[in-house]
Design a protein around this motif. Structure first.
Motif, PDB file in Angstrom:
ATOM      1  N   GLU B 521      18.314 -34.274  54.926  1.00 24.57           N
ATOM      2  CA  GLU B 521      19.656 -34.656  54.464  1.00 24.57           C
ATOM      3  C   GLU B 521      20.200 -33.675  53.432  1.00 24.57           C
ATOM      4  N   HIS B 522      19.328 -33.386  52.436  1.00 21.08           N
ATOM      5  CA  HIS B 522      19.818 -32.565  51.329  1.00 21.08           C
ATOM      6  C   HIS B 522      18.985 -31.338  51.037  1.00 21.08           C
ATOM      7  N   GLY B 523      17.891 -31.241  51.706  1.00 22.16           N
ATOM      8  CA  GLY B 523      16.922 -30.232  51.284  1.00 22.16           C
ATOM      9  C   GLY B 523      16.956 -28.981  52.137  1.00 22.16           C
ATOM     10  N   THR B 524      15.781 -28.400  52.297  1.00 23.32           N
ATOM     11  CA  THR B 524      15.693 -27.075  52.903  1.00 23.32           C
ATOM     12  C   THR B 524      16.094 -27.066  54.371  1.00 23.32           C
ATOM     13  N   ALA B 525      16.177 -28.228  54.987  1.00 28.09           N
ATOM     14  CA  ALA B 525      16.548 -28.251  56.400  1.00 28.09           C
ATOM     15  C   ALA B 525      17.957 -28.765  56.619  1.00 28.09           C
ATOM     16  N   ALA B 526      18.702 -28.922  55.565  1.00 30.96           N
ATOM     17  CA  ALA B 526      19.985 -29.624  55.660  1.00 30.96           C
ATOM     18  C   ALA B 526      20.996 -28.953  56.577  1.00 30.96           C
ATOM     19  N   TRP B 527      20.962 -27.663  56.697  1.00 35.64           N
ATOM     20  CA  TRP B 527      21.897 -26.962  57.560  1.00 35.64           C
ATOM     21  C   TRP B 527      21.977 -27.561  58.964  1.00 35.64           C
ATOM     22  N   TYR B 528      20.823 -28.023  59.400  1.00 37.85           N
ATOM     23  CA  TYR B 528      20.781 -28.374  60.825  1.00 37.85           C
ATOM     24  C   TYR B 528      20.592 -29.851  61.069  1.00 37.85           C
ATOM     25  N   LYS B 529      20.973 -30.655  60.071  1.00 36.56           N
ATOM     26  CA  LYS B 529      20.791 -32.084  60.325  1.00 36.56           C
ATOM     27  C   LYS B 529      21.752 -32.536  61.407  1.00 36.56           C
ATOM     28  N   LEU B 530      21.330 -33.621  62.056  1.00 35.43           N
ATOM     29  CA  LEU B 530      22.128 -34.128  63.174  1.00 35.43           C
ATOM     30  C   LEU B 530      22.990 -35.286  62.700  1.00 35.43           C
ATOM     31  N   THR B 578      15.281 -20.876  58.632  1.00 33.18           N
ATOM     32  CA  THR B 578      16.178 -20.020  59.385  1.00 33.18           C
ATOM     33  C   THR B 578      16.024 -20.165  60.880  1.00 33.18           C
ATOM     34  N   TRP B 579      14.781 -20.287  61.321  1.00 27.78           N
ATOM     35  CA  TRP B 579      14.600 -20.303  62.776  1.00 27.78           C
ATOM     36  C   TRP B 579      13.902 -21.553  63.296  1.00 27.78           C
ATOM     37  N   ALA B 580      12.850 -21.942  62.613  1.00 27.87           N
ATOM     38  CA  ALA B 580      12.107 -23.096  63.146  1.00 27.87           C
ATOM     39  C   ALA B 580      12.951 -24.363  63.120  1.00 27.87           C
ATOM     40  N   VAL B 581      13.719 -24.536  62.038  1.00 29.29           N
ATOM     41  CA  VAL B 581      14.503 -25.770  61.905  1.00 29.29           C
ATOM     42  C   VAL B 581      15.571 -25.903  62.987  1.00 29.29           C
ATOM     43  N   PRO B 582      16.410 -24.874  63.167  1.00 34.24           N
ATOM     44  CA  PRO B 582      17.442 -25.055  64.187  1.00 34.24           C
ATOM     45  C   PRO B 582      16.866 -25.304  65.569  1.00 34.24           C
ATOM     46  N   ILE B 583      15.799 -24.594  65.898  1.00 33.55           N
ATOM     47  CA  ILE B 583      15.196 -24.807  67.230  1.00 33.55           C
ATOM     48  C   ILE B 583      14.726 -26.246  67.371  1.00 33.55           C
ATOM     49  N   ASP B 600      27.060 -23.119  69.487  1.00 39.71           N
ATOM     50  CA  ASP B 600      26.938 -21.866  68.736  1.00 39.71           C
ATOM     51  C   ASP B 600      25.512 -21.671  68.231  1.00 39.71           C
ATOM     52  N   VAL B 601      24.939 -22.752  67.741  1.00 43.00           N
ATOM     53  CA  VAL B 601      23.549 -22.666  67.269  1.00 43.00           C
ATOM     54  C   VAL B 601      22.644 -22.302  68.428  1.00 43.00           C
ATOM     55  N   GLU B 602      22.870 -23.008  69.515  1.00 42.42           N
ATOM     56  CA  GLU B 602      22.067 -22.764  70.715  1.00 42.42           C
ATOM     57  C   GLU B 602      22.141 -21.298  71.118  1.00 42.42           C
ATOM     58  N   GLN B 603      23.379 -20.791  71.163  1.00 42.26           N
ATOM     59  CA  GLN B 603      23.575 -19.398  71.557  1.00 42.26           C
ATOM     60  C   GLN B 603      22.816 -18.457  70.653  1.00 42.26           C
ATOM     61  N   ARG B 604      22.923 -18.708  69.371  1.00 39.34           N
ATOM     62  CA  ARG B 604      22.265 -17.844  68.385  1.00 39.34           C
ATOM     63  C   ARG B 604      20.744 -17.872  68.577  1.00 39.34           C
ATOM     64  N   MET B 605      20.205 -19.037  68.858  1.00 35.63           N
ATOM     65  CA  MET B 605      18.752 -19.157  69.048  1.00 35.63           C
ATOM     66  C   MET B 605      18.322 -18.369  70.264  1.00 35.63           C
ATOM     67  N   ILE B 606      19.090 -18.554  71.345  1.00 33.84           N
ATOM     68  CA  ILE B 606      18.696 -17.883  72.588  1.00 33.84           C
ATOM     69  C   ILE B 606      18.748 -16.377  72.421  1.00 33.84           C
ATOM     70  N   GLU B 607      19.783 -15.912  71.699  1.00 34.48           N
ATOM     71  CA  GLU B 607      19.955 -14.471  71.595  1.00 34.48           C
ATOM     72  C   GLU B 607      18.962 -13.820  70.662  1.00 34.48           C
TER      73      GLU B 607
END
Lengths: 419, 614
Positions: B521-530, B578-583, B600-607
């Protein structure tokens, strides 16, 4: 009328019955050995079993014929018959056909005739005639040499045909010679030499000689050390060692390769699974797989699927072993032994020396065939191609053995009238 | 005269007449010798019957179809395809039209001779493979005309096919049994197939079925003459059992897509059952490459590839867990009573010693904040207090207790489930330190790297995913396994239903769930919360002596009644966030909602591609 009734009165039924049983069961075994599904009638004349029937019927006719002709015919014409077949043996060397490597056959119409088979019969007659001469003196050198010639000439002629097996048959007459007085010791010495022969072939000549030298040394300590004994011992030792070396030399240089192989296979020194070894190996497999009661008539897989070569001729006993098992094999062997023994017993009761010696002669010949043929199929004798009497497919063989047997039956029938 | 001669004869004859007995006895002795010999070879010695059978019997192995493998939704992952081996018995090859034969099979004359010689060397009278797996076309031509080529026959076989082309490491592959297998297990004969890796290997016995045997009689020319004893001894082949796995093919495929071009691994488990939903190692390869005739060539290529696609990183990758391990220390500290949710420690950021912090945050901070912000110095204090707990009397005893907890949480051990070649990671024994530093000469300070999941500690992605399960379940795990049932969909495997309860009390897990929720929610993984799904997780950045840091993330979702727990590792990719969380978050979105909205996230991961050359 009454004379006719008397003709068959004294016929020895035992011999006739054994003969008929052997011939008929032999015929059935040929049927099983070369069974062809497309021609599955036993009377089919395109197949060997059909042809054997023709030979059987011919033999029966010949047998009947012999039984009715004059008793003295054979003893009187013994030498003539012998001479005729000797001529045929010479003729076949020139005009005969080669079959399986031996030049032993005349082609007459659709059938082949093998004079060697009949020569055995003729020799039996000639030997009996010579040895039964009233004024015979067994101690004269001439008396000793002529029988050897009577045997040796046909044997040599047959050997020249390249049919070594049939040539060896003539050695069986030694039993006849034994009966008329050939020294038993001589016979035993002969057997001893044969054993020494075998031992030399089986083991290294140096080892064998060494053993005998050792024996001699041991013996040396036990005998009275006088000049005579020492000389005799030394002389005997020299003879034995000399014999060992010459046998070894002869084996290496006088035998053809395939003969050497056959002997080596028999002695177990070689396994040669492709040539000589293959035949015996397949033969033992066929017989050995028969078990106690056999696989049943027409159910022998080895013979059905042609794994045993020459299954209707030289290796006919394989069919017996595979399809009738131990029981069947023993029964067949007993029939043969019974036949030979009966012949000897009947021969002995003859008043005529000719009949007696003729009986011994044919018993020896048949016994030799039996010994080598069956021995070969079970791996106790080298592979020598000679037929099993009354069993192996073949017209000449069946006719010749029938002739042999029924001439004796005829002699026996009229034994009281003969001297 | 005649009388005299007659009596002379009788005298002479009777002199030798006894010899008849000797002669007859000789006949009888020969008869007996023959009978004995016959008895021996016919009744006593059985080898002749065997040889007779060898002559006459041809044994044709009936190969069963191998079991199929399905995913949790019934999608077919592995099936069988028919192929044909061309067999030859060298001694029976006579008088054949070699030219025509070569054309039919598709080889040249030299190749023909080479193959015959090879078969002859194996055995001149036994059948062996002339050409393996001939094409369907070749089989079609040959089937008609084979009767003209004595000594040749066709043996039907099956090979594996992978319609989904995924989960190569997990499924494994099959190949011919090696000599050492043939020596040890008599069931396998030369040329038989056996599973070599993955579940093809671990479930080999269930998948392979049972070979059958047809016995035919042949004559001296090796022509079939019929069945043997009316098929009395013939046995039918028994088909292999199917495997119904817990894998979600869609999730697996999506994971392999996102991880393309990166090194690392993902393990996803359903926490309540321990069923593995996805299991991938990247880089991966198309399993169809290791099938049939092309296998050895492709295997060579793959094993020579420097990125090591054949390595199963999910099971055999051993990584330092980094910050994800802080959860473990926290749970132990809570259980041991040396740590409380209200425990405060101060942190001076990058300047702190003995361990510096890599994040910027408030100081002093409590446990929840320390987890949320992944504070290193805080956790150093936690670890120190565990090791220095007075009640243990010594550092060694305290460490042993600590190690017990860690093992209890599924680290440093093998799960022995249904995947072969598992590695157990590394949680050192206290003896290890005794040896290096000397007894009594080490303490918490010496091994302070353990507080942040570095040092000698090594874990596998499977173990990390399992940790996520334990927390998701609030205190227990079920052995992670891949195969739900064997033979039929409902024949569940017993040993995979047992709960492993951990020693730590559930209230501490409740706390940890909350803390991990805050990370997202607020911490190191917050960028990619659902938006719609409450997710709990812990990031990790594992220092790697060989290169850039590894990016780690363990998580589960939804927060209450979690359906999926996961560990994601991306090697040499820097910060976990940066990478493990979004995936991970993309995968969870896909799995729980069925679609992915953040294209957009998906695209970035794939690329993002670390492997391919520019």
């Amino acid at each position: 009328m009454s004379q006719k009734q008397n003709i068959f009165a004294n016929i020895d039924l035992t011999l006739v019955i054994i003969y008929i049983v052997l011939v008929l069961t032999g015929w059935l075994n040929i049927y099983a050995a070369v069974y062809n599904e497309q021609h599955n009638s036993i009377f089919d004349f395109t197949q060997n079993y059909g042809k054997q029937l023709i030979f059987i019927v011919s033999s029966f006719i010949i047998a009947l014929f012999i039984l009715v002709i004059d008793t003295k015919f054979f003893s009187q014409f013994a030498y003539l018959i012998y001479g005729i077949f000797l001529l045929l043996l010479v003729a076949v060397l020139g005009a005969g056909n080669v079959v399986s490597g031996s030049k032993s056959w005349f082609q007459i119409g659709g059938f082949a005739l093998q004079p060697a088979e009949f020569a055995k019969f003729a020799t039996a007659l000639a030997m009996a005639k010579f040895l039964s001469a009233p004024d015979i003196n067994t101690h004269r050198n001439q008396t000793k040499i002529i029988p050897l010639l009577l045997l040796g000439i046909p044997a040599l002629l047959i050997f020249l045909q390249n049919d070594t097996g049939s040539a060896l048959v003539f050695s069986s007459f030694v039993l006849v010679l034994y009966r008329v007085g050939l020294s038993g010791n001589l016979l035993l010495t002969g057997v001893g030499i044969a054993l020494l022969f075998l031992v030399t072939l089986m083991f290294d000549k140096i080892v064998v000689s060494g053993i005998f030298i050792g024996f001699a040394l041991v013996l040396f300590f036990f005998i009275k050390k006088n000049r005579k004994n020492i000389l005799s011992l030394a002389g005997l030792l020299l003879l034995i060692v000399g014999f060992v070396f010459s046998v070894d030399y002869a084996f290496e240089h006088f035998l053809e390769d395939h003969q050497k192989t056959r002997i080596n296979v028999l002695l177990g020194k070689e396994i040669d699974l492709k040539g000589a070894g293959y035949n015996v190996n397949q033969s033992k497999i066929a017989i050995g797989s028969g078990g106690f009661l056999g696989k049943g008539f027409l159910k022998g897989t080895q013979t059905k699927y042609n794994f045993v070569p020459e299954q209707s001729t030289d290796f006919i006993f394989c069919t017996v072993g595979e399809e009738w098992g131990f029981m069947g094999s023993v029964i067949v062997i007993s029939l043969f032994i019974g036949l030979f023994s009966r012949l000897i017993i009947l021969a002995e009761r003859q008043r005529s020396q000719f009949s007696r010696l003729y009986g011994y002669g044919i018993a020896s010949i048949m016994f030799f065939h039996f010994l080598v043929n069956i021995g070969m199929t079970i791996g106790l004798a080298p592979v020598i191609g000679i037929p099993l009497p009354f069993y192996s497919y073949g017209g000449s063989s069946l006719l010749a053995f029938t002739l042999m047997l029924f001439v004796f039956i005829k002699q026996d029938m009229n034994r009281l009238q003969l001297v | 005269m005649p009388d005299y001669n007659a009596s002379k004869f009788y005298m002479k004859n009777s002199y030798y007449s006894n010899r008849k007995y000797i002669i007859i006895i000789t006949f009888i002795i020969v008869g007996i010798i023959f009978a004995l010999r016959l008895f021996y070879i016919q009744v006593i010695d059985r080898s002749y019957t065997l040889s007779a059978n060898n002559n006459v019997l041809r044994y044709i192995t009936q190969y069963p179809a191998r079991g199929l493998i399905y995913d949790r939704n019934g999608k077919l992952l592995v099936f069988n395809e028919a192929v044909y081996d061309l067999m030859v018995t060298p001694n029976h090859v006579k008088n054949i039209d070699t030219t025509e034969f070569c054309t039919l099979v598709g080889i040249d004359k030299a190749g023909f001779i080479e193959r015959i010689e090879k078969a002859r060397k194996y055995s001149p009278y036994k059948a062996s493979a002339f050409e393996k797996q001939i094409s369907k076309e070749a089989f079609g031509y040959l089937e008609e005309k084979l009767y003209r080529f004595h000594g040749f026959f066709v043996q039907p076989r099956t090979i594996r096919k992978y319609p989904q082309s995924l989960a190569a490491h997990l499924l494994g592959y099959i190949g011919e049994a090696t000599q050492s297998v043939l020596d040890k297990v008599p069931y396998y004969k030369s040329g038989d197939y056996i599973g070599i890796s993955g579940i093809e290997k671990s479930y080999e016995e269930e998948l392979r079925g049972v070979k059958g045997m047809k016995i035919r009689m042949v004559d001296v020319f090796n022509r079939e003459q019929g069945s043997f004893q009316n098929e009395k001894y013939d046995t039918a082949a028994i088909m292999g059992k199917n495997l119904y796995t817990s894998l979600d093919a869609g999730l697996q495929a999506y994971g392999e897509l996102l991880m393309a071009g990166k090194r690392g691994s993902i393990v996803a488990i359903e926490p309540s059952t321990g069923e593995i939903l996805a299991f991938l190692s990247s880089p991966t390869y198309d399993p169809n490459l290791l099938v049939g005739r092309v296998r050895s060539k492709n295997y060579q290529k793959l094993s020579n590839d420097p990125v090591k696609p054949l390595l199963n990183r999910a099971l055999m990758g051993q990584y330092p867990p980094g910050s994800t391990f802080k959860i473990v220390n926290d749970l132990i500290g809570l259980e041991e009573g040396v740590l409380f949710p209200s425990t405060f420690y101060s942190c001076q950021g990058p300047g702190t010693s003995p361990i510096r912090c890599t994040h910027n945050h408030v100081s002093p901070l409590d446990l929840k904040q320390a987890i949320q912000q992944s504070c290193n110095p805080y956790h150093w204090q936690v670890f120190r207090s565990i090791i220095n707990k007075k009640e243990y009397g010594s550092v060694k005893n305290a460490y042993n207790a600590w190690q017990d907890y860690v093992t209890d949480l599924g680290f440093g051990i093998k799960y022995n489930s249904d995947l072969p070649y598992e590695l157990d990671g590394n949680i050192p024994e206290s003896e290890y330190f005794d040896k290096i530093y000397g007894k009594g000469h080490w303490n918490a300070m010496t091994i302070r790297s353990f507080s942040i999941g570095q040092g000698e500690i090594l874990t596998t992605p499977l173990q990390l995913a399992n940790l996520a399960c334990i927390i998701a379940n609030r205190g227990y795990y079920i052995t992670p396994h891949l195969v739900r049932s064997v033979g039929s969909p409902k024949s569940y495997i017993e040993r995979f239903t047992q709960k492993h309860q951990t020693k730590i009390h559930s209230q501490y897990y409740d706390f940890m769930v909350e803390a991990m929720f805050q990370v997202v929610e607020h911490g190191t993984a917050a960028w990619y919360k659902l938006d719609s799904i409450p997710m709990c997780g812990k990031t990790g950045t594992a220092q790697n002596p060989h290169g850039k840091d590894h990016s780690l993330f363990i998580c589960f979702a939804p927060k209450d009644h979690p359906k999926i727990a996961m560990a994601v590792i991306v090697e040499n990719a820097g910060f976990g966030s940066t990478w493990a969380v979004p995936i991970a978050s993309l995968l969870i979105e896909k799995y729980l909602t069925g679609t992915v909205k953040r294209k957009d996230v998906e695209q970035r991961m794939i690329e993002f591609n670390m492997i391919s050359k520019p």
